[in-house]
Design a protein around this motif. Structure first.
Motif, PDB file in Angstrom:
ATOM      1  N   SER A  62       0.900  -1.222  -0.142  1.00  0.00           N
ATOM      2  CA  SER A  62       0.053  -0.219  -0.036  1.00  0.00           C
ATOM      3  C   SER A  62       0.797   1.359   0.078  1.00  0.00           C
ATOM      4  O   SER A  62       1.868   1.074   0.463  1.00  0.00           O
ATOM      5  N   ARG A  63       0.424   2.245  -0.533  1.00  0.00           N
ATOM      6  CA  ARG A  63       0.902   3.575  -0.544  1.00  0.00           C
ATOM      7  C   ARG A  63       1.518   3.940   0.608  1.00  0.00           C
ATOM      8  O   ARG A  63       2.642   4.279   1.061  1.00  0.00           O
ATOM      9  N   MET A  64       0.678   3.699   1.658  1.00  0.00           N
ATOM     10  CA  MET A  64       0.946   4.278   3.063  1.00  0.00           C
ATOM     11  C   MET A  64       2.173   3.538   3.849  1.00  0.00           C
ATOM     12  O   MET A  64       2.879   3.820   4.421  1.00  0.00           O
ATOM     13  N   GLU A  65       2.160   2.154   3.346  1.00  0.00           N
ATOM     14  CA  GLU A  65       3.452   1.358   4.074  1.00  0.00           C
ATOM     15  C   GLU A  65       4.541   1.800   3.431  1.00  0.00           C
ATOM     16  O   GLU A  65       5.635   1.906   4.340  1.00  0.00           O
ATOM     17  N   LEU A  66       4.654   2.392   2.142  1.00  0.00           N
ATOM     18  CA  LEU A  66       5.828   2.636   1.507  1.00  0.00           C
ATOM     19  C   LEU A  66       6.072   4.202   2.093  1.00  0.00           C
ATOM     20  O   LEU A  66       7.179   4.371   2.466  1.00  0.00           O
ATOM     21  N   GLU A  67       5.138   5.013   2.206  1.00  0.00           N
ATOM     22  CA  GLU A  67       5.164   6.255   2.808  1.00  0.00           C
ATOM     23  C   GLU A  67       5.917   6.091   4.278  1.00  0.00           C
ATOM     24  O   GLU A  67       6.816   6.738   4.736  1.00  0.00           O
ATOM     25  N   GLY A  68       5.416   4.996   4.882  1.00  0.00           N
ATOM     26  CA  GLY A  68       6.150   4.663   6.111  1.00  0.00           C
ATOM     27  C   GLY A  68       7.564   4.337   6.160  1.00  0.00           C
ATOM     28  O   GLY A  68       8.538   4.573   6.952  1.00  0.00           O
ATOM     29  N   VAL A  69       8.061   3.615   5.188  1.00  0.00           N
ATOM     30  CA  VAL A  69       9.424   3.267   4.911  1.00  0.00           C
ATOM     31  C   VAL A  69      10.205   4.519   4.644  1.00  0.00           C
ATOM     32  O   VAL A  69      11.105   4.727   5.267  1.00  0.00           O
ATOM     33  N   ILE A  70       9.536   5.239   3.662  1.00  0.00           N
ATOM     34  CA  ILE A  70      10.500   6.323   3.262  1.00  0.00           C
ATOM     35  C   ILE A  70      10.550   7.444   4.402  1.00  0.00           C
ATOM     36  O   ILE A  70      11.669   7.844   4.574  1.00  0.00           O
ATOM     37  N   SER A  71       9.558   7.715   5.130  1.00  0.00           N
ATOM     38  CA  SER A  71       9.588   8.705   6.002  1.00  0.00           C
ATOM     39  C   SER A  71      10.517   8.198   7.527  1.00  0.00           C
ATOM     40  O   SER A  71      10.678   8.860   8.338  1.00  0.00           O
ATOM     41  N   PHE A  72      10.806   6.929   7.606  1.00  0.00           N
ATOM     42  CA  PHE A  72      11.449   6.457   8.665  1.00  0.00           C
ATOM     43  C   PHE A  72      12.960   6.788   8.316  1.00  0.00           C
ATOM     44  O   PHE A  72      13.480   7.024   9.551  1.00  0.00           O
ATOM     45  N   TYR A  73      13.352   6.858   7.142  1.00  0.00           N
ATOM     46  CA  TYR A  73      14.904   7.059   6.906  1.00  0.00           C
ATOM     47  C   TYR A  73      15.055   8.590   6.395  1.00  0.00           C
ATOM     48  O   TYR A  73      14.632   9.217   5.732  1.00  0.00           O
ATOM     49  N   HIS A  74      16.004   9.149   6.982  1.00  0.00           N
ATOM     50  CA  HIS A  74      16.035  10.572   6.940  1.00  0.00           C
ATOM     51  C   HIS A  74      16.953  11.294   5.812  1.00  0.00           C
ATOM     52  O   HIS A  74      16.671  12.332   5.440  1.00  0.00           O
ATOM     53  N   PHE A  75      17.513  10.270   5.149  1.00  0.00           N
ATOM     54  CA  PHE A  75      18.125  10.515   3.640  1.00  0.00           C
ATOM     55  C   PHE A  75      17.094  10.336   2.411  1.00  0.00           C
ATOM     56  O   PHE A  75      17.597  11.020   1.446  1.00  0.00           O
ATOM     57  N   TYR A  76      15.931  10.101   2.815  1.00  0.00           N
ATOM     58  CA  TYR A  76      15.184  10.104   1.702  1.00  0.00           C
ATOM     59  C   TYR A  76      13.983  11.244   1.864  1.00  0.00           C
ATOM     60  O   TYR A  76      13.528  11.544   2.873  1.00  0.00           O
ATOM     61  N   HIS A  77      13.862  11.765   0.760  1.00  0.00           N
ATOM     62  CA  HIS A  77      13.028  13.186   0.777  1.00  0.00           C
ATOM     63  C   HIS A  77      11.693  12.933   0.072  1.00  0.00           C
ATOM     64  O   HIS A  77      11.915  12.480  -1.207  1.00  0.00           O
ATOM     65  N   ARG A  78      10.801  13.466   0.349  1.00  0.00           N
ATOM     66  CA  ARG A  78       9.387  13.576  -0.296  1.00  0.00           C
ATOM     67  C   ARG A  78       9.469  14.940  -1.145  1.00  0.00           C
ATOM     68  O   ARG A  78       8.666  15.317  -1.995  1.00  0.00           O
ATOM     69  N   LYS A  79      10.297  15.980  -0.803  1.00  0.00           N
ATOM     70  CA  LYS A  79      10.587  17.219  -1.670  1.00  0.00           C
ATOM     71  C   LYS A  79      11.825  17.308  -2.047  1.00  0.00           C
ATOM     72  O   LYS A  79      12.773  16.812  -1.534  1.00  0.00           O
ATOM     73  N   HIS A  80      11.962  18.064  -3.130  1.00  0.00           N
ATOM     74  CA  HIS A  80      13.419  18.226  -3.486  1.00  0.00           C
ATOM     75  C   HIS A  80      14.437  18.599  -2.846  1.00  0.00           C
ATOM     76  O   HIS A  80      14.157  19.565  -1.703  1.00  0.00           O
ATOM     77  N   ALA A  81      15.375  18.048  -2.379  1.00  0.00           N
ATOM     78  CA  ALA A  81      16.248  18.196  -1.503  1.00  0.00           C
ATOM     79  C   ALA A  81      17.758  18.988  -1.997  1.00  0.00           C
ATOM     80  O   ALA A  81      18.623  19.129  -1.305  1.00  0.00           O
ATOM     81  N   GLY A  82      17.403  19.526  -3.128  1.00  0.00           N
ATOM     82  CA  GLY A  82      18.540  20.408  -3.676  1.00  0.00           C
ATOM     83  C   GLY A  82      19.676  19.480  -4.721  1.00  0.00           C
ATOM     84  O   GLY A  82      20.004  18.250  -4.230  1.00  0.00           O
ATOM     85  N   LYS A  83      20.265  19.876  -5.797  1.00  0.00           N
ATOM     86  CA  LYS A  83      20.967  19.393  -6.541  1.00  0.00           C
ATOM     87  C   LYS A  83      22.208  19.021  -5.843  1.00  0.00           C
ATOM     88  O   LYS A  83      22.862  17.940  -6.039  1.00  0.00           O
ATOM     89  N   TYR A  84      22.850  20.039  -4.727  1.00  0.00           N
ATOM     90  CA  TYR A  84      23.709  19.683  -4.012  1.00  0.00           C
ATOM     91  C   TYR A  84      22.957  19.381  -2.543  1.00  0.00           C
ATOM     92  O   TYR A  84      22.421  20.355  -1.885  1.00  0.00           O
ATOM     93  N   THR A  85      22.824  18.327  -2.121  1.00  0.00           N
ATOM     94  CA  THR A  85      22.231  18.101  -0.821  1.00  0.00           C
ATOM     95  C   THR A  85      23.330  18.214   0.386  1.00  0.00           C
ATOM     96  O   THR A  85      24.266  17.163   0.233  1.00  0.00           O
ATOM     97  N   ILE A  86      23.175  18.955   1.171  1.00  0.00           N
ATOM     98  CA  ILE A  86      24.372  19.171   2.319  1.00  0.00           C
ATOM     99  C   ILE A  86      23.877  18.783   3.587  1.00  0.00           C
ATOM    100  O   ILE A  86      22.830  19.189   4.023  1.00  0.00           O
TER     101      ILE A  86
END
Ligand SMILES: Cc1cc2nc3c(=O)[nH]c(=O)nc-3n(C[C@H](O)[C@H](O)[C@H](O)COP(=O)(O)O)c2cc1C
Ligand code: SF4
Ligand code: SF4
Ligand code: SF4
Ligand code: FES
Lengths: 627, 422
Positions: A62-86
């Protein structure tokens, strides 16, 4: 590359991936989920709504399960994190160096505050906890390349050059190894000449059980901090019959102040691979995985290259060294920013494409681990020690170090000393000699074993670094008097997990302890309330003390709450999260009593002026808008 | 029943079936271990709530994840463990935003029941008041995150026919929340949805329109613990029998319901007046303290600057302060504004609200009008409170029994009906 072109190529890659998947009409194994998330994150700098729709479809979740995985790890972003992510390291050693100025400089140069991305999506600036470069702070990762010993001036030039289009690669600093000390030659275990395959060849003619016996005889115990006897762990795994078993190398090295695994993998990647192959041989596993923290992405190429060399030389793959049936293959799995994933059951969950939540330990990994199969999880240093023990022979190894802890230990040293870096020391060294060795300036307190370790004071300087005469843990936390503590603990060894942060008299203890609780609040997985909210509440209490609003009751409550957290948390993170605080209160009571208020019926932390501040502002604002 | 093993619980020996879950093994022998996340159709214990924390062979662990085997020594009811378990429940209350008087689950709620069971009147931890959303987006369900204790039952147990998750944990640490996948939720049958609501130990999962199927009074825990008595407290003041005790009362940010309840003892008030003299109180309309008081009764939390001043004055003028009613204890209904920015609250009340005049553009303010605080504070976050009488409102008999007990050191017992408020 223009933005348009760049976007298109991402789409191509993604389409290619999804297309191939769709045609196969198969559901993907969840264990490849994080790799795919990484691909998208790295290419696009965020995971979009459409990506999620596609991914949840091919993985049949389910989408929400995926959201749960993505939001657990802080290097995954749901909004653009910059071409250079610092990612700027905000842990205490960095703060003591130049963190504030460096942060300010980044903010000024790119023009946005921390936690934000520039309008043109060129730069994104974020904070992160220790990135394993404590000996070269202040440090940051930009697109997972390391930038060390940063100063405001360096930042200024760096951003300018990036804007001018210079390649990130050419600007980054590959981290120094900073090996400061090894014992005399015949006592060195790790940092001595190495030749691929030498150790592995020693198993020729030894049965798997024989290898386990050797490891047991060496008394090697886990170097990831839990000190479980390695030979015994392997034996348990060997005894569990299964069609498939796994060896996992825990290269998550998330404990703040630890960076020995980084150096080991950088200098001796082959040694680690041999260690894993030997483990595979011993327990009967044919698959191995290195779970590498994302902070060490820059080591991935080297590890992969070494794996290829091994395959070519027949030191990995099928019938290794011509031993019939000795098959072992290795891959690398990238973490995505979660300290708790260093906990072995959380690590396994993460490898299975789930949220990195520790399990209830109903089963140990050697019984039911990765994909439900018997699994050995070992630390990098543990796995590197095994081939060295085989090479030098158990007897020679046992002659080094102390009785309970033979051999050597890698220490990651940072903080207020002249020679931060890696030390390979023989177990049994006195703490005060070690302090001399690292040229600690006026050492006042030491965070021993990182944020989950303990706080040491001059009371402890005569103790030795070893696993001798250990007391049961709860006894240590029952002692309430510093003098009794010193007497009871003088003969007790200081078993080291490897992190050593030393602070001199000019440093305030409270901000350090707050940095620790900040860390645990950020890194708690959120499964159980004592850890999730308890650490948050302790953080507030420390704040109250810092503002001189606390009285003795607050100190009693800190102790009481810390013990509750310790007792009732589900995993090692919560159980150890209050260790430093408790030991600091025992050893440095004066730091807490500095500005304690007299006990009072009125809570001085409540400030009426502050509490009505919002109201005053709003009235003012509304009066001017509706004028 | 062949495979028996010997185990020791709190010093006594028992024989139980090998491999049995410790919670069940203890229960069979008449020993109760509280549980919250554990539920019986679950193959693997979830081990999330930690309420069943005990000591096994010298180490703390959870009973629901422990299987009994030969020779284990278990400690369950040591004072320390009882307190730890109580603290965990209290922490759940401090972390979530539980306003039982307005909760649909009240009376059917496992958390509430455990709190009664453990005689919790107030949480020892400061309230976090974190902002949590109530999600009405799903056509059928409401997810009331304020009440979710993250037990994970719904995540583990509720799946669609295809095996997909309907509820998932998102984010981590203190920001962890349960979220509904609307698309998958729509695939559940009505009875599966009802099952989800029943499965949730608290009032976090609600099925629209089905919430009040069971009326209050007929609910699961309404009759549980009927024989229970609250324990008397120890502290008391000795008083010269000729003098009356001086009592002051006030209503801060409350609805005066607690004061109404005070008067609800009908003619018994005459008895009360025999031993008690009221000083500053809305009951006497005495506005200023004219003497030192033995007991101060506080209704309501602190919502504005005047409340704070009155409360502090009560603390100074009264030997013993009692917070009575939920609002005084944890902010209560007024504290529901703690999750909305103050500005929005004020604009809604005075400018944009349905009842405000069209074109209204002032928020009343004057130096004589008390200033609103940034949030509503429970009394104990501002001054020290000696006793708490929970309820919304507390029963009149309960209040006076407590007061009399404190003043006269009388033993008292509170009946179940007087102590439960759901
Ligand atoms: C919160 C937490 C974080 C941990 N992080 C790490 C880590 O980063 N690296 C590691 O090797 N072990 C870590 N461990 C210990 C592992 O759970 C496990 O014991 C270890 O990997 C076993 O390997 P060893 O026996 O070789 O030490 C962590 C444990 C906990 C509770
Ligand atoms: S102790 Fe903390 S990290 Fe461990 S399971 Fe509980 S919440 Fe998660
Ligand atoms: S879920 Fe409802 S009834 Fe249960 S404790 Fe929370 S507010 Fe009270
Ligand atoms: S919604 Fe209910 S069942 Fe689900 S985790 Fe929260 S409290 Fe548990
Ligand atoms: S009932 Fe055992 S942890 Fe929740």
């Amino acid at each position: 590359m223009s933005f348009f072109k760049c976007y298109k190529s991402v789409n191509l890659v993604a389409n290619h991936f999804f297309f191939t998947m769709d045609t196969k009409e198969s559901t993907l194994q969840k264990s490849s989920l994080m790799n795919i998330l990484w691909d998208i994150q790295k290419k696009r700098r965020y995971i979009s709504h459409d990506d999620m729709t596609k991914i949840s479809k091919v993985f049949n979740i389910s989408r929400m399960e995926l959201e749960g995985v993505i939001s657990f790890y802080h290097f995954y972003h749901r909004k653009h994190a910059g071409k250079y992510t610092i990612y700027l390291n905000n842990s205490i050693v960095s703060k003591h160096k130049d963190f504030d100025r460096v942060k300010k400089s980044f903010e000024t140069e790119i023009g946005v505050k921390t936690g934000h991305v520039t309008k043109d999506e060129l730069f994104g600036l974020f904070e992160t906890s220790c990135i394993g470069l404590s000996d070269q702070e202040t440090s940051a990762l930009i697109n997972f390349k390391a930038f060390t010993n940063l100063t405001p001036e360096k930042v200024k030039i760096l951003i300018l050059k990036l804007r001018q289009g210079e390649s990130l690669e050419s600007l980054s600093d590959f981290p120094e190894n900073n090996i400061q000390y090894t014992p005399e030659e015949n006592k060195t275990v790790f940092f001595k000449p190495y030749k691929q395959g030498d150790a592995l060849k020693k198993i020729i003619g030894i049965e798997p059980d024989g290898v386990i016996d050797l490891v047991k005889a060496s008394k090697l115990s886990g170097r990831g901090g839990a000190f479980f006897p390695t030979g015994l762990k392997w034996e348990f795994c060997r005894d569990n019959k299964a069609d498939q078993k796994y060896i996992i190398c825990n290269a998550d090295e998330g404990e703040p102040g630890t960076f020995k695994d980084r150096v080991l993998m950088n200098i001796l990647p082959g040694l680690l691979i041999e260690g894993m192959a030997i483990a595979g041989y011993a327990v009967g596993a044919t698959e191995g995985t290195i779970y590498l923290r994302a902070e060490y992405f820059y080591l991935k190429d080297k590890l992969e290259k070494t794996i290829k060399e091994f395959l070519k030389k027949g030191l990995l793959g099928e019938n290794i060294l011509g031993i019939e049936g000795f098959n072992f293959n290795l891959n690398i799995y990238m973490g995505a920013g979660a300290y708790v994933c260093g906990e072995e059951t959380a690590l396994i969950a993460s490898m299975e494409g789930k949220r990195g939540e520790p399990t209830t330990k109903e089963y140990f990994p050697v019984e039911k681990g990765y994909l439900g199969k018997p699994t050995v999880v070992n630390n990098v240093e543990t796995l590197c020690a095994v081939p060295r023990i085989l090479e030098m022979g158990v007897d020679k190894y046992l002659a080094i170090g102390t009785k309970a802890t033979p051999g050597t230990k890698l220490m990651s040293v940072s903080g207020d000393c002249n020679k931060p870096g890696i030390y390979e020391i023989e177990w049994g060294m006195k703490l005060k000699d070690f302090l001399d060795l690292i040229e600690a300036k006026d050492p006042h307190f030491i965070l021993y074993n990182g944020f989950s370790g303990e706080c040491l004071s001059s009371h402890d300087f005569d103790r030795e670094i070893s696993g001798e005469n250990l007391l049961a843990e709860h006894i240590q936390f029952q002692i309430n008097d510093p003098i009794e503590y010193a007497r009871k603990m003088s003969a007790v060894g200081l078993r080291s997990g490897g992190a050593f942060m030393v602070f001199d008299k000019t440093r305030d203890l409270l901000p350090i302890l707050q940095n620790i609780t900040d860390f645990f609040v950020a890194e708690s997985c959120g499964i159980c309330v004592p850890c999730r909210t308890g650490n948050f509440l302790l953080n507030r209490k420390l704040h109250k003390i810092k503002l001189c609003n606390a009285d003795k009751n607050d100190l009693d409550e800190i102790k009481e709450w810390s013990n509750i957290i310790k007792q009732s948390s589900r995993c090692g993170l919560g159980k150890t999260s209050t260790n430093c605080l408790l030991t600091a209160m025992l050893k440095f009571p004066e730091e807490f009593n500095k500005c304690l208020l007299a006990e009072s019926d009125i809570n001085k932390a409540f400030n009426l002026e502050k509490a009505v501040d919002d109201y005053d502002k709003i009235i003012h604002e509304i009066e001017t808008t509706y004028e | 029943m062949n495979n028996l093993v010997n185990i020791k619980i709190d010093g006594h020996n028992y024989q139980v079936e090998a491999g049995k879950n410790l919670v069940d093994a203890a229960k069979e022998n008449g020993i109760y271990i509280p549980t919250l996340c554990h539920f019986h159709n679950q193959e693997h214990a979830l081990g999330t709530c930690r309420i069943c924390t005990v000591v096994v062979n010298g180490k703390t662990t959870t009973s629901c994840t422990t299987k009994v085997n030969e020779g284990i020594e278990v400690e369950i009811n040591t004072p320390e463990l009882i307190d730890t378990r109580k603290a965990i429940i209290e922490m759940l209350f401090a972390e979530g935003n539980h306003f039982c008087p307005s909760c649909e689950k009240s009376g059917n709620c496992d958390l509430q029941n455990l709190a009664y069971d453990m005689n919790i009147t107030v949480t020892r931890f400061p309230h976090v008041y974190s902002k949590k959303v109530v999600d009405f987006n799903s056509d059928r369900m409401i997810m009331e995150s304020n009440r979710c204790i993250l037990c994970k039952r719904c995540v583990e147990d509720i799946k669609t026919d295809e095996g997909k998750d309907v509820f998932s944990f998102v984010k981590r640490g203190i920001n962890t929340r349960v979220q509904i996948d609307y698309e998958e939720e729509a695939k559940l049958s009505q009875s599966e949805a009802m099952h989800a609501m029943d499965l949730c130990p608290v009032g976090a999962i609600l099925v629209k329109g089905m919430i009040y199927n069971e009326p209050f009074g007929d609910r699961k825990y309404d009759l549980v613990g009927k024989d229970k008595e609250a324990k008397p407290k120890e502290r008391f003041v000795k008083k010269d029998a000729n003098n009356k005790f001086i009592v002051a009362t006030t209503s801060l940010a409350g609805c005066f319901g607690c004061h109404m309840s005070l008067l609800d003892i009908d003619t018994d008030i005459v008895d009360v007046l025999e031993i008690v003299e009221f000083n500053k109180s809305p009951l006497t309309d005495i506005k200023k303290f004219s003497k030192r008081c033995d007991v101060g009764l506080i209704e309501g939390g602190c919502a504005n600057s005047e409340n704070v001043e009155v409360l502090k004055e009560f603390r100074k003028k009264c030997d013993i302060l009692i917070a009575f009613g939920e609002c005084a204890i944890m902010g209560g209904i007024p504290a529901m504004r703690n999750f909305v920015p103050l500005k929005e609250c004020l604009e809604e009340a005075y400018i944009n609200g349905l009842t405000s005049e069209i074109g209204a553009n002032v928020i009343p303010n004057h130096e004589d009008i008390p200033k609103l605080l940034n949030k509503v504070y429970p009394c104990n976050e501002i001054v020290k409170i000696d006793y708490y009488i929970p309820g919304c409102p507390p029963d009149a008999n309960h209040i006076w029994k407590v007061v009399k007990n404190i003043l006269l050191n009388e033993d008292y017992s509170i009946t179940h009906e007087e102590f439960k408020y759901d």
